[in-house]
Scaffold this motif. Structure first.
Motif, short mmCIF file in Angstrom:
data_model
loop_
_atom_site.label_atom_id
_atom_site.label_comp_id
_atom_site.label_asym_id
_atom_site.label_seq_id
_atom_site.Cartn_x
_atom_site.Cartn_y
_atom_site.Cartn_z
N LYS A 1 5.73 -12.12 -28.83
CA LYS A 1 6.40 -11.66 -30.04
C LYS A 1 6.11 -10.18 -30.28
O LYS A 1 7.02 -9.41 -30.62
CB LYS A 1 5.95 -12.49 -31.24
N GLN A 2 4.86 -9.75 -30.11
CA GLN A 2 4.51 -8.33 -30.28
C GLN A 2 5.25 -7.48 -29.26
O GLN A 2 5.78 -6.41 -29.60
CB GLN A 2 3.00 -8.14 -30.14
N ALA A 3 5.29 -7.93 -28.01
CA ALA A 3 5.97 -7.17 -26.96
C ALA A 3 7.46 -7.00 -27.28
O ALA A 3 8.00 -5.90 -27.16
CB ALA A 3 5.80 -7.88 -25.62
N LYS A 4 8.11 -8.08 -27.70
CA LYS A 4 9.54 -8.00 -28.04
C LYS A 4 9.77 -7.06 -29.21
O LYS A 4 10.75 -6.29 -29.22
CB LYS A 4 10.09 -9.39 -28.36
N THR A 5 8.88 -7.09 -30.18
CA THR A 5 9.02 -6.20 -31.34
C THR A 5 8.88 -4.74 -30.93
O THR A 5 9.67 -3.89 -31.36
CB THR A 5 7.97 -6.55 -32.42
N ILE A 6 7.91 -4.44 -30.09
CA ILE A 6 7.71 -3.05 -29.64
C ILE A 6 8.90 -2.58 -28.82
O ILE A 6 9.39 -1.46 -29.01
CB ILE A 6 6.39 -2.92 -28.86
N ILE A 7 9.38 -3.41 -27.90
CA ILE A 7 10.54 -3.03 -27.09
C ILE A 7 11.76 -2.80 -27.97
O ILE A 7 12.46 -1.80 -27.83
CB ILE A 7 10.83 -4.11 -26.02
N SER A 8 11.99 -3.69 -28.90
CA SER A 8 13.13 -3.57 -29.80
C SER A 8 13.03 -2.32 -30.68
O SER A 8 14.02 -1.63 -30.92
CB SER A 8 13.23 -4.81 -30.68
N SER A 9 11.83 -2.01 -31.12
CA SER A 9 11.62 -0.86 -32.01
C SER A 9 11.73 0.48 -31.29
O SER A 9 12.06 1.49 -31.91
CB SER A 9 10.24 -0.94 -32.66
N ASN A 10 11.41 0.49 -30.00
CA ASN A 10 11.35 1.76 -29.27
C ASN A 10 12.49 1.97 -28.30
O ASN A 10 12.51 2.95 -27.56
CB ASN A 10 10.01 1.87 -28.55
N GLY A 11 13.45 1.07 -28.28
CA GLY A 11 14.61 1.26 -27.44
C GLY A 11 14.35 0.91 -25.99
O GLY A 11 13.26 0.48 -25.63
N PRO A 12 15.35 1.10 -25.15
CA PRO A 12 15.23 0.69 -23.76
C PRO A 12 14.34 1.59 -22.90
O PRO A 12 14.02 1.25 -21.78
CB PRO A 12 16.68 0.71 -23.26
N SER A 13 13.92 2.73 -23.42
CA SER A 13 13.10 3.66 -22.65
C SER A 13 11.72 3.06 -22.37
O SER A 13 10.98 2.71 -23.29
CB SER A 13 12.93 4.97 -23.43
N LYS A 14 11.36 2.97 -21.09
CA LYS A 14 10.03 2.46 -20.74
C LYS A 14 8.95 3.40 -21.26
O LYS A 14 7.91 2.95 -21.73
CB LYS A 14 9.91 2.26 -19.23
N HIS A 15 9.19 4.70 -21.18
CA HIS A 15 8.22 5.66 -21.70
C HIS A 15 8.03 5.46 -23.21
O HIS A 15 6.90 5.43 -23.69
CB HIS A 15 8.67 7.10 -21.41
N GLY A 16 9.12 5.31 -23.93
CA GLY A 16 9.03 5.09 -25.38
C GLY A 16 8.27 3.81 -25.70
O GLY A 16 7.48 3.76 -26.64
N ASP B 1 5.97 2.40 -23.76
CA ASP B 1 4.56 2.63 -23.43
C ASP B 1 3.85 3.36 -24.57
O ASP B 1 2.75 3.00 -24.96
CB ASP B 1 4.43 3.43 -22.13
N VAL B 2 4.50 4.38 -25.10
CA VAL B 2 3.92 5.13 -26.22
C VAL B 2 3.82 4.23 -27.45
O VAL B 2 2.80 4.24 -28.16
CB VAL B 2 4.78 6.39 -26.52
N GLY B 3 4.84 3.44 -27.70
CA GLY B 3 4.82 2.52 -28.84
C GLY B 3 3.71 1.49 -28.71
O GLY B 3 3.04 1.16 -29.69
N ALA B 4 3.48 0.98 -27.50
CA ALA B 4 2.41 0.00 -27.29
C ALA B 4 1.05 0.63 -27.54
O ALA B 4 0.18 0.02 -28.17
CB ALA B 4 2.48 -0.56 -25.87
N ALA B 5 0.85 1.86 -27.06
CA ALA B 5 -0.42 2.54 -27.27
C ALA B 5 -0.68 2.74 -28.77
O ALA B 5 -1.79 2.51 -29.26
CB ALA B 5 -0.43 3.89 -26.54
#
Length: 72
Positions: free
Chosen positions: A26-41, A43-47
């Motif tokens: 659930k946390q992973a999906k929220t971070i991906i959804s919040s930061n868009g499709p950019s893997k870099h974005g 990664d920064v969001g997860a940090a």
């Protein structure tokens, strides 16, 4: 509301992202959804998310004020 991340090309697979950062699905999906499709974005969001969890864990919780009119 989360965005439909399943249709985004070239983004993280939520299960892989969760495992990489030690997050729940659930946390992973929220971070991906919040930061868009950019893997870099993502990664920064997860940090940032992980740092926020650490900070939250080191502070004592805020005192809740009673809701006016609520029973104690």
């Amino acid at each position: 509301m989360t965005k439909p991340i399943e249709k985004w090309p070239d983004t993280y697979v939520p299960e892989v992202f969760a495992k990489k950062y030690g997050l729940t699905l659930k946390q992973a999906k929220t971070i991906i959804s919040s930061n868009g499709p950019s893997k870099h974005g993502c990664d920064v969001g997860a940090a940032a998310f992980i740092r926020a969890l650490v900070m939250r864990g080191t502070r004592s919780p805020a005192r809740r004020r009673p809701t006016p009119g609520a029973a104690p």
